[in-house]
Design a protein around this motif. Structure first.
Motif, PDB file in Angstrom:
ATOM      1  N   LYS A 286       0.892  -1.199   0.125  1.00  0.00           N
ATOM      2  CA  LYS A 286      -0.080   0.083  -0.052  1.00  0.00           C
ATOM      3  C   LYS A 286       0.825   1.263  -0.041  1.00  0.00           C
ATOM      4  CE  LYS A 286      -3.720  -2.197   0.519  1.00  0.00           C
ATOM      5  NZ  LYS A 286      -4.584  -2.725  -0.632  1.00  0.00           N
ATOM      6  N   LEU A 287       0.433   2.286  -0.548  1.00  0.00           N
ATOM      7  CA  LEU A 287       1.004   3.497  -0.527  1.00  0.00           C
ATOM      8  C   LEU A 287       0.576   4.461   0.390  1.00  0.00           C
ATOM      9  CD1 LEU A 287       0.651   6.606  -2.089  1.00  0.00           C
ATOM     10  CD2 LEU A 287       2.934   5.658  -2.082  1.00  0.00           C
ATOM     11  N   ILE A 288       1.550   4.980   1.312  1.00  0.00           N
ATOM     12  CA  ILE A 288       1.245   5.843   2.289  1.00  0.00           C
ATOM     13  C   ILE A 288       1.188   7.302   1.894  1.00  0.00           C
ATOM     14  CG2 ILE A 288       1.826   6.752   4.627  1.00  0.00           C
ATOM     15  CD1 ILE A 288       0.756   3.968   4.991  1.00  0.00           C
ATOM     16  N   GLU A 289       2.157   7.611   1.133  1.00  0.00           N
ATOM     17  CA  GLU A 289       2.252   8.842   0.680  1.00  0.00           C
ATOM     18  C   GLU A 289       3.392   9.072  -0.422  1.00  0.00           C
ATOM     19  OE1 GLU A 289       3.043  12.150   3.254  1.00  0.00           O
ATOM     20  OE2 GLU A 289       5.140  11.656   3.358  1.00  0.00           O
ATOM     21  N   PHE A 290       3.510   9.963  -1.243  1.00  0.00           N
ATOM     22  CA  PHE A 290       4.593  10.301  -2.187  1.00  0.00           C
ATOM     23  C   PHE A 290       5.130  11.611  -1.625  1.00  0.00           C
ATOM     24  CE2 PHE A 290       2.228   7.675  -5.547  1.00  0.00           C
ATOM     25  CZ  PHE A 290       3.343   6.612  -5.707  1.00  0.00           C
ATOM     26  N   ASN A 291       6.428  11.549  -2.067  1.00  0.00           N
ATOM     27  CA  ASN A 291       7.172  13.040  -1.923  1.00  0.00           C
ATOM     28  C   ASN A 291       8.041  13.401  -3.089  1.00  0.00           C
ATOM     29  OD1 ASN A 291       6.528  13.716   1.385  1.00  0.00           O
ATOM     30  ND2 ASN A 291       7.159  11.474   1.059  1.00  0.00           N
ATOM     31  N   ALA A 292       8.064  14.535  -3.306  1.00  0.00           N
ATOM     32  CA  ALA A 292       8.430  14.932  -4.742  1.00  0.00           C
ATOM     33  C   ALA A 292      10.001  15.224  -4.487  1.00  0.00           C
ATOM     34  CB  ALA A 292       7.670  16.262  -5.134  1.00  0.00           C
ATOM     35  N   ARG A 293      10.965  14.545  -3.797  1.00  0.00           N
ATOM     36  CA  ARG A 293      12.248  14.769  -3.698  1.00  0.00           C
ATOM     37  C   ARG A 293      13.004  13.498  -2.941  1.00  0.00           C
ATOM     38  NH1 ARG A 293      11.369  14.455   1.819  1.00  0.00           N
ATOM     39  NH2 ARG A 293       9.277  14.812   2.471  1.00  0.00           N
ATOM     40  N   PHE A 294      14.217  13.757  -2.805  1.00  0.00           N
ATOM     41  CA  PHE A 294      14.792  12.564  -2.097  1.00  0.00           C
ATOM     42  C   PHE A 294      14.244  12.479  -0.652  1.00  0.00           C
ATOM     43  CE2 PHE A 294      18.534  13.051  -4.914  1.00  0.00           C
ATOM     44  CZ  PHE A 294      18.978  11.772  -5.243  1.00  0.00           C
ATOM     45  N   ALA A 295      14.306  11.320   0.084  1.00  0.00           N
ATOM     46  CA  ALA A 295      13.758  11.356   1.489  1.00  0.00           C
ATOM     47  C   ALA A 295      15.191  11.819   2.331  1.00  0.00           C
ATOM     48  CB  ALA A 295      13.262   9.959   1.819  1.00  0.00           C
ATOM     49  N   ASP A 296      14.943  12.019   3.798  1.00  0.00           N
ATOM     50  CA  ASP A 296      16.006  12.319   4.369  1.00  0.00           C
ATOM     51  C   ASP A 296      15.577  11.818   5.755  1.00  0.00           C
ATOM     52  OD1 ASP A 296      17.723  13.410   6.035  1.00  0.00           O
ATOM     53  OD2 ASP A 296      17.190  15.769   5.829  1.00  0.00           O
ATOM     54  N   PRO A 297      16.364  10.500   6.205  1.00  0.00           N
ATOM     55  CA  PRO A 297      17.691  10.296   5.986  1.00  0.00           C
ATOM     56  C   PRO A 297      17.929   9.575   4.816  1.00  0.00           C
ATOM     57  CG  PRO A 297      16.975   9.108   8.100  1.00  0.00           C
ATOM     58  CD  PRO A 297      15.692  10.046   7.315  1.00  0.00           C
ATOM     59  N   GLU A 298      16.952   9.002   4.100  1.00  0.00           N
ATOM     60  CA  GLU A 298      17.189   7.696   2.981  1.00  0.00           C
ATOM     61  C   GLU A 298      18.087   8.093   2.050  1.00  0.00           C
ATOM     62  OE1 GLU A 298      14.287   8.711   4.587  1.00  0.00           O
ATOM     63  OE2 GLU A 298      12.701   7.396   4.369  1.00  0.00           O
ATOM     64  N   ALA A 299      18.310   9.412   1.520  1.00  0.00           N
ATOM     65  CA  ALA A 299      19.317   9.955   0.568  1.00  0.00           C
ATOM     66  C   ALA A 299      20.583   9.467   1.204  1.00  0.00           C
ATOM     67  CB  ALA A 299      19.173  11.335   0.407  1.00  0.00           C
ATOM     68  N   MET A 300      20.856   9.331   2.296  1.00  0.00           N
ATOM     69  CA  MET A 300      22.305   9.018   2.747  1.00  0.00           C
ATOM     70  C   MET A 300      22.222   7.559   2.646  1.00  0.00           C
ATOM     71  SD  MET A 300      22.667  11.410   5.906  1.00  0.00           S
ATOM     72  CE  MET A 300      21.103  12.052   6.204  1.00  0.00           C
ATOM     73  N   ASN A 301      21.560   6.721   2.625  1.00  0.00           N
ATOM     74  CA  ASN A 301      21.517   5.418   2.469  1.00  0.00           C
ATOM     75  C   ASN A 301      21.834   5.051   0.924  1.00  0.00           C
ATOM     76  OD1 ASN A 301      19.193   5.762   4.690  1.00  0.00           O
ATOM     77  ND2 ASN A 301      20.359   3.946   5.034  1.00  0.00           N
ATOM     78  N   VAL A 302      21.449   5.799  -0.006  1.00  0.00           N
ATOM     79  CA  VAL A 302      21.549   5.476  -1.343  1.00  0.00           C
ATOM     80  C   VAL A 302      22.622   6.024  -1.997  1.00  0.00           C
ATOM     81  CG1 VAL A 302      19.346   4.474  -1.608  1.00  0.00           C
ATOM     82  CG2 VAL A 302      19.579   6.848  -2.083  1.00  0.00           C
ATOM     83  N   LEU A 303      22.823   7.362  -2.091  1.00  0.00           N
ATOM     84  CA  LEU A 303      23.630   7.943  -2.960  1.00  0.00           C
ATOM     85  C   LEU A 303      25.088   7.758  -2.769  1.00  0.00           C
ATOM     86  CD1 LEU A 303      21.943  11.608  -3.084  1.00  0.00           C
ATOM     87  CD2 LEU A 303      22.401  10.043  -4.654  1.00  0.00           C
ATOM     88  N   PRO A 304      25.679   7.415  -1.537  1.00  0.00           N
ATOM     89  CA  PRO A 304      27.171   6.984  -1.428  1.00  0.00           C
ATOM     90  C   PRO A 304      27.231   5.763  -1.813  1.00  0.00           C
ATOM     91  CG  PRO A 304      26.250   7.785   0.731  1.00  0.00           C
ATOM     92  CD  PRO A 304      24.980   7.713  -0.169  1.00  0.00           C
ATOM     93  N   ILE A 305      26.362   4.862  -2.115  1.00  0.00           N
ATOM     94  CA  ILE A 305      26.626   3.357  -2.677  1.00  0.00           C
ATOM     95  C   ILE A 305      26.420   3.326  -4.304  1.00  0.00           C
ATOM     96  CG2 ILE A 305      26.460   2.365  -0.550  1.00  0.00           C
ATOM     97  CD1 ILE A 305      23.811   1.142  -1.475  1.00  0.00           C
ATOM     98  N   MET A 306      25.899   4.590  -4.908  1.00  0.00           N
ATOM     99  CA  MET A 306      25.631   4.759  -6.216  1.00  0.00           C
ATOM    100  C   MET A 306      26.859   4.551  -7.161  1.00  0.00           C
ATOM    101  SD  MET A 306      22.899   7.309  -7.994  1.00  0.00           S
ATOM    102  CE  MET A 306      23.517   8.200  -9.131  1.00  0.00           C
ATOM    103  N   GLU A 307      26.862   3.602  -8.264  1.00  0.00           N
ATOM    104  CA  GLU A 307      28.072   3.353  -8.881  1.00  0.00           C
ATOM    105  C   GLU A 307      27.959   4.440 -10.049  1.00  0.00           C
ATOM    106  OE1 GLU A 307      29.715  -0.975  -9.255  1.00  0.00           O
ATOM    107  OE2 GLU A 307      27.658  -0.830  -9.392  1.00  0.00           O
ATOM    108  N   THR A 308      26.796   4.443 -10.615  1.00  0.00           N
ATOM    109  CA  THR A 308      26.790   5.602 -11.695  1.00  0.00           C
ATOM    110  C   THR A 308      26.895   7.016 -11.385  1.00  0.00           C
ATOM    111  OG1 THR A 308      24.676   4.052 -12.306  1.00  0.00           O
ATOM    112  CG2 THR A 308      25.101   6.083 -13.680  1.00  0.00           C
TER     113      THR A 308
END
Ligand code: AMP
Ligand code: GLY
Length: 442
Positions: A286-308
């Motif tokens: 189920k979808l609780i909500e959408f947000n029109a941006r990176f999440a905070d703190p979740e941006a810190m989980n993904v950007l540092p391990i991005m290879e591209t």
């Protein structure tokens, strides 16, 4: 390449770091609201600290800095139309215009959109612009969640059983909401485990990032009031302990269908990041909500391990080339812990004020450090009333990643606190069993 980065939190710090890692390295110009983030300041070429996110002021700064690409971090400037001002002036922008940004800024818009285009994942809901019929609907649909229609800084949602119990209380809350907002969305209360799925979006093209679980509650074991997020983790296999590949595929499909519907409905291409807050329930995703941006703190989980290369992805977003790019992430686990003022998230009278107090960063080992609501002067690093610093542990193993983050958080001292349980496997399993035990049994 001259890039403008709008925003001054830890999310924007990790975006600045990803830009600084990109090749060729761009010149970075930063627009911050109120507080000068020392972490971002160390990475950028020029900074404006303003007391607002006024589109014309930001556009003027961008033009004077000969900016050719803008990246908008938080929702507030999107709400004020900063992306529209930039795009209209020919500055390509990662961040949606006001109309498609309604996906975040209006909860009623999103629910209506999903209904109109037959997109699965919404709980039963009804939108009320007046009190008419509310009592009857509440009587028939308890337990519910009450959501103001509009931006509330993440603090407006009222959940039955947590923030209120009776129908009389629900009616009182709705009356208050309708004084300030154009509508209240009444949703069936869902039960299950939440996760965040962030995607790069360009028109109808969507590239997902690894799913992350955020911990919004202020205290250990998910107790106490909701906050902006106390920490988050992601796993090396790009799933979560309670999320199957099928569940992830369902969430991705909801994202894809929504982006398509959004383009048809608004006639505008969404260019930026969407983060979906989903829940694994006994009834599917189920979808609780959408947000029109990176999440905070979740941006810190993904950007540092991005290879591209991050800037390459941003350029593909604005150039409508995202479908031709393979966006890859390393198979690594991550744990983020926010170090917060001791009184963060609590009523002001429950603790002495610690605003402006000095904090010290000692040995943080292998962890990475991101600055959030702090400022520095000659006497040192000072707290504000928001989350102060985030530490990130990265390892092939979630167990190791947690230890790295925890040791670092423990070595930040002053009138601060953090959650030792976030990312700890035993605590996670207990939480999941509590929330999802019945789902697995069914
Ligand atoms: P939001 O501001 O919409 O992210 O909501 C804040 C929190 O309220 C979410 O993270 C959920 O924990 C909770 N919430 C929102 N909608 C629902 C729902 N329909 N059922 C249960 N919990 C919800
Ligand atoms: N992690 C919650 C948010 O960014 O809104």
């Amino acid at each position: 390449m001259n890039v403008l980065l709008v925003g001054n939190g830890a999310r924007e710090h990790v975006i600045a770091e990803a830009l600084a890692r990109s090749r060729p390295t761009p010149n970075i110009f930063a627009w911050m609201k109120k507080t000068r983030n020392p972490g971002i300041a160390a990475l950028v070429d020029r900074i404006t600290v303003s007391n607002n996110y006024n589109p014309l002021g930001i556009l003027d700064f961008a033009k004077k800095s000969s900016v050719n690409l803008a990246i908008i971090g938080p929702e507030e400037p999107l709400f004020h139309g900063v992306a529209d001002a930039m795009e209209d002036a020919g500055i390509r922008t990662v961040g949606p215009r006001q109309k498609p940004a309604q996906l975040e800024t209006s909860k009623s818009f999103t629910r209506e959109l999903m209904k109109k285009y037959h997109i699965p994942g919404s709980p039963k809901f009804k939108i009320f612009k007046t009190m008419n019929g509310l009592e009857k609907y509440l009587n028939e649909n308890m337990p519910v969640v009450l959501k103001p229609d509009g931006l509330t800084g993440g603090k407006g949602v009222m959940v039955q059983g947590e923030h209120f119990d009776t129908i009389a209380e629900a009616l009182k809350i709705c009356r208050e909401i309708l004084k300030e907002h154009r509508a209240v969305v009444v949703e069936k209360k869902l039960l299950g485990e939440e996760f965040s799925l962030q995607c790069f979006v360009s028109g109808m093209d969507v590239k997902t990032m690894p799913p992350v679980q955020d911990h919004k509650r202020r205290f250990m074991y998910d107790q106490g009031p909701n906050t902006g997020g106390m920490g988050s983790y992601s796993c090396a296999n790009h799933l979560l302990p309670f999320l199957t590949p099928n569940g992830l595929a369902q969430a991705t499909e909801i994202m894809r269908l929504t982006v398509k519907a959004l383009t048809l409905e608004t006639g505008q291409r969404y260019k930026g990041v969407i983060y979906g807050n989903f829940m694994v329930t006994a009834d599917g995703i189920k979808l609780i909500e959408f947000n029109a941006r990176f999440a905070d703190p979740e941006a810190m989980n993904v950007l540092p391990i991005m290879e591209t290369d991050f800037l390459t992805v941003c350029q593909a977003i604005v150039d409508d080339q995202l479908d031709q790019l393979d966006v890859k992430f390393k198979s690594l686990a991550t744990v983020v812990k926010y170090v917060v003022p001791v009184n963060y998230g609590l009523p002001e009278d429950q603790h002495h004020a610690v605003k402006s107090d000095i904090i010290r960063i000692d040995d943080i080992g292998q962890a990475k450090l991101y600055y959030a609501g702090v400022y520095s002067d000659k006497t040192g690093l000072h707290l504000t009333s928001s989350r102060a610093l985030a530490v990130l542990g990265v390892s092939p193993d979630l167990y190791e990643a947690e230890i790295i983050a925890d040791r670092a958080a423990d070595n930040i001292t002053g009138a601060v606190d953090y959650r030792t349980d976030i990312g700890k496997i035993a605590a996670l399993m207990e939480k999941i069993e509590k929330q999802c035990g019945d789902i697995w049994k069914n």
